[in-house]
Design a protein around this motif. Structure first.
Motif, PDB file in Angstrom:
ATOM      1  N   LYS A  11      48.293  24.278  38.216  1.00 47.66           N
ATOM      2  CA  LYS A  11      46.558  23.249  39.615  1.00 47.66           C
ATOM      3  C   LYS A  11      45.923  22.367  39.889  1.00 47.66           C
ATOM      4  O   LYS A  11      45.007  22.444  38.276  1.00 47.66           O
ATOM      5  CB  LYS A  11      46.720  24.416  39.949  1.00 47.66           C
ATOM      6  N   HIS A  18      33.429  24.594  43.180  1.00 46.15           N
ATOM      7  CA  HIS A  18      31.634  24.908  43.682  1.00 46.15           C
ATOM      8  C   HIS A  18      31.356  25.692  45.111  1.00 46.15           C
ATOM      9  O   HIS A  18      30.851  26.986  44.981  1.00 46.15           O
ATOM     10  CB  HIS A  18      30.730  23.551  42.827  1.00 46.15           C
ATOM     11  N   VAL A  20      33.236  25.845  47.736  1.00 44.25           N
ATOM     12  CA  VAL A  20      34.301  27.014  48.035  1.00 44.25           C
ATOM     13  C   VAL A  20      33.935  28.701  47.505  1.00 44.25           C
ATOM     14  O   VAL A  20      33.885  29.873  48.282  1.00 44.25           O
ATOM     15  CB  VAL A  20      35.491  26.427  47.238  1.00 44.25           C
ATOM     16  N   GLY A 106      40.543  23.324  33.975  1.00 41.97           N
ATOM     17  CA  GLY A 106      40.280  23.356  35.386  1.00 41.97           C
ATOM     18  C   GLY A 106      41.882  22.924  35.924  1.00 41.97           C
ATOM     19  O   GLY A 106      41.992  22.633  36.700  1.00 41.97           O
ATOM     20  N   HIS A 146      36.729  33.875  35.109  1.00 49.44           N
ATOM     21  CA  HIS A 146      35.840  32.970  35.727  1.00 49.44           C
ATOM     22  C   HIS A 146      34.640  33.827  36.224  1.00 49.44           C
ATOM     23  O   HIS A 146      33.732  33.387  36.756  1.00 49.44           O
ATOM     24  CB  HIS A 146      36.480  32.630  37.257  1.00 49.44           C
ATOM     25  N   PRO A 149      34.994  34.120  40.446  1.00 52.32           N
ATOM     26  CA  PRO A 149      36.390  33.668  40.985  1.00 52.32           C
ATOM     27  C   PRO A 149      36.021  33.413  42.400  1.00 52.32           C
ATOM     28  O   PRO A 149      36.367  34.493  42.973  1.00 52.32           O
ATOM     29  CB  PRO A 149      37.955  33.745  40.472  1.00 52.32           C
ATOM     30  N   SER A 150      36.267  31.881  43.170  1.00 51.37           N
ATOM     31  CA  SER A 150      36.930  32.340  44.740  1.00 51.37           C
ATOM     32  C   SER A 150      38.040  32.564  45.738  1.00 51.37           C
ATOM     33  O   SER A 150      38.835  32.671  46.695  1.00 51.37           O
ATOM     34  CB  SER A 150      36.279  31.342  45.517  1.00 51.37           C
ATOM     35  N   ASP A 153      42.468  28.955  42.681  1.00 52.25           N
ATOM     36  CA  ASP A 153      43.018  28.887  41.684  1.00 52.25           C
ATOM     37  C   ASP A 153      44.638  29.651  41.712  1.00 52.25           C
ATOM     38  O   ASP A 153      45.696  29.219  41.553  1.00 52.25           O
ATOM     39  CB  ASP A 153      43.338  29.416  39.665  1.00 52.25           C
ATOM     40  N   THR A 193      34.299  27.147  32.838  1.00 53.28           N
ATOM     41  CA  THR A 193      33.815  27.469  34.572  1.00 53.28           C
ATOM     42  C   THR A 193      32.873  28.437  34.675  1.00 53.28           C
ATOM     43  O   THR A 193      31.905  28.003  35.258  1.00 53.28           O
ATOM     44  CB  THR A 193      35.244  27.212  35.269  1.00 53.28           C
ATOM     45  N   GLY A 278      35.573  23.403  37.294  1.00 55.66           N
ATOM     46  CA  GLY A 278      34.375  23.717  36.856  1.00 55.66           C
ATOM     47  C   GLY A 278      33.554  22.748  36.208  1.00 55.66           C
ATOM     48  O   GLY A 278      32.370  22.608  36.902  1.00 55.66           O
TER      49      GLY A 278
HETATM   50  O1  PMV Z   1      37.448  25.365  36.257  1.00 49.01           O
HETATM   51  P1  PMV Z   1      38.784  26.116  37.436  1.00 49.01           P
HETATM   52  O2  PMV Z   1      39.538  24.727  38.307  1.00 49.01           O
HETATM   53  O3  PMV Z   1      39.405  26.618  36.652  1.00 49.01           O
HETATM   54  O4  PMV Z   1      37.583  25.411  38.710  1.00 49.01           O
HETATM   55  C1  PMV Z   1      37.140  26.589  39.032  1.00 49.01           C
HETATM   56  C2  PMV Z   1      36.669  26.507  40.789  1.00 49.01           C
HETATM   57  C3  PMV Z   1      34.760  27.226  41.305  1.00 49.01           C
HETATM   58  O5  PMV Z   1      35.129  26.297  42.795  1.00 49.01           O
HETATM   59  C4  PMV Z   1      34.119  25.920  40.566  1.00 49.01           C
HETATM   60  C5  PMV Z   1      35.322  28.007  40.853  1.00 49.01           C
HETATM   61  C6  PMV Z   1      36.014  28.891  42.280  1.00 49.01           C
HETATM   62  O6  PMV Z   1      36.166  29.577  41.638  1.00 49.01           O
HETATM   63  O7  PMV Z   1      36.255  28.106  42.895  1.00 49.01           O
END
Ligand code: PMV
Length: 318
Positions: A11, A18, A20, A106, A146, A149-150, A153, A193, A278
């Protein structure tokens, strides 16, 4: 029992990383060009309840899942799957996990591995878990990777469709009005991240008003982007990407290498470019006018130091 195979895509976050984490909307899409795969099959000669894990990418060769530490992401995914299935002693299983998704870049490799594993294991045991249960397990495992995490993902990877994501709210797909071709470029710098998220939290605590404003502006950009994507207005999407990148720079999650790649994409004619995920390393994303332009941007990004580029086209909604 026949073997059961499952895959899950990578993805990429288009907008809103961030912010988010703080309740603002974000947009992300699957990247089917890279995939995680899990194959579950009968493990002959082993007793019920035993599960062997083969995951060469993380150095696991015929490891018994119970011998792994509970915080191992694969062991945790197995434990949560068996719990969801109410099957503490299933027939012996061998699980082979492979992935073409770069790790710590990411691109959702952790979430994709979990989703493929949960689907293969539950499918092999004759009780494929529904998407909501798969997503919930993947979210729990994401916490190991993480911290806080939001959930974006695991949601995009589980449902494998473009997602307008607001933390804690049910999935909302978003419309794509015209095909959009993106170039994803890996800076080659591993991007933990959890560290970037923790640093943003510290900075936001030190300057609550400044960061609240930054997050809110990112949220507005994500909402404008959703409208532009629905209209198929690629130029506007590109402009919004570049605006989003400037705000991520203010959050101090970019770095010289990512900024160099963003600049190189602009110089090669991209309609917009930004870091994705991240930050501090990992991937950046550029929007190309068409497939030919994407090739030229990919070459420019490689010359500027990208270690890998992926061209992916977001297809219009049916
Ligand atoms: O690094 P990635 O693509 O897994 O994404 C992290 C996205 C953040 O908004 C930085 C953290 C999150 O948990 O949403």
């Amino acid at each position: 029992m026949p073997a059961f195979r499952a895959t899950a895509p990578g993805k990429i976050i288009l907008f809103g990383e961030h912010a988010v984490v703080y309740g603002q909307p974000a947009l992300a899409v699957p990247v089917p060009a890279v995939q995680a795969q899990a194959i579950a099959q009968a493990a002959l000669g082993l007793s019920a309840g035993e599960i062997l894990l083969d995951a060469p990418a993380v150095g696991l060769k015929s490891a018994l899942w119970r011998s792994l530490p509970p915080e191992d992401p694969l062991a945790r995914a197995v434990a949560l799957t068996l719990e969801a299935l109410h099957a503490p002693q299933p027939p012996a299983v061998r699980l082979k996990i492979t992935s073409t998704i770069p790790v710590a870049a990411g691109l959702g490799s952790g979430a994709a591995v979990t989703v493929a594993l949960v689907r293969a294991l539950s499918g092999f045991l004759g009780a494929p878990l529904p998407d909501a249960a798969v997503n919930a397990i993947a979210y729990e495992v994401e916490k190991i990777h993480h911290g806080t995490p939001s959930g974006i993902d695991n949601t995009v990877v589980t449902y494998a469709r473009p997602v307008y994501f607001v933390r804690g709210r049910p999935l909302q797909p978003f419309r794509v009005g015209a095909p959009l071709t993106f170039v994803i470029a890996d800076s080659g710098i591993p991007a933990p991240t959890a560290q970037a998220v923790a640093d943003v939290r510290r900075a936001a605590e030190a300057d609550p008003e400044g960061y609240a404003a930054l997050f809110a502006t990112v949220g507005e950009i994500a909402n404008h982007a959703r409208d532009a994507l629905a209209r198929g207005d690629a130029r506007r999407v590109g402009t919004l990407m570049s605006e989003n990148h400037a705000l991520l720079q203010k959050m101090e999650v970019s770095c010289r290498t990512l900024d160099t790649l963003v600049q190189a994409a602009h110089e090669a004619g991209a309609w917009g470019a930004k870091l994705s995920g991240g930050g501090r390393g990992g991937n950046m994303l550029a929007l190309a006018a068409n497939a030919e332009a994407a090739e030229a941007i990919a070459v420019a990004l490689q010359r500027a130091g990208a270690v890998r580029t992926i061209i992916t086209t977001l297809q219009p909604s049916p």
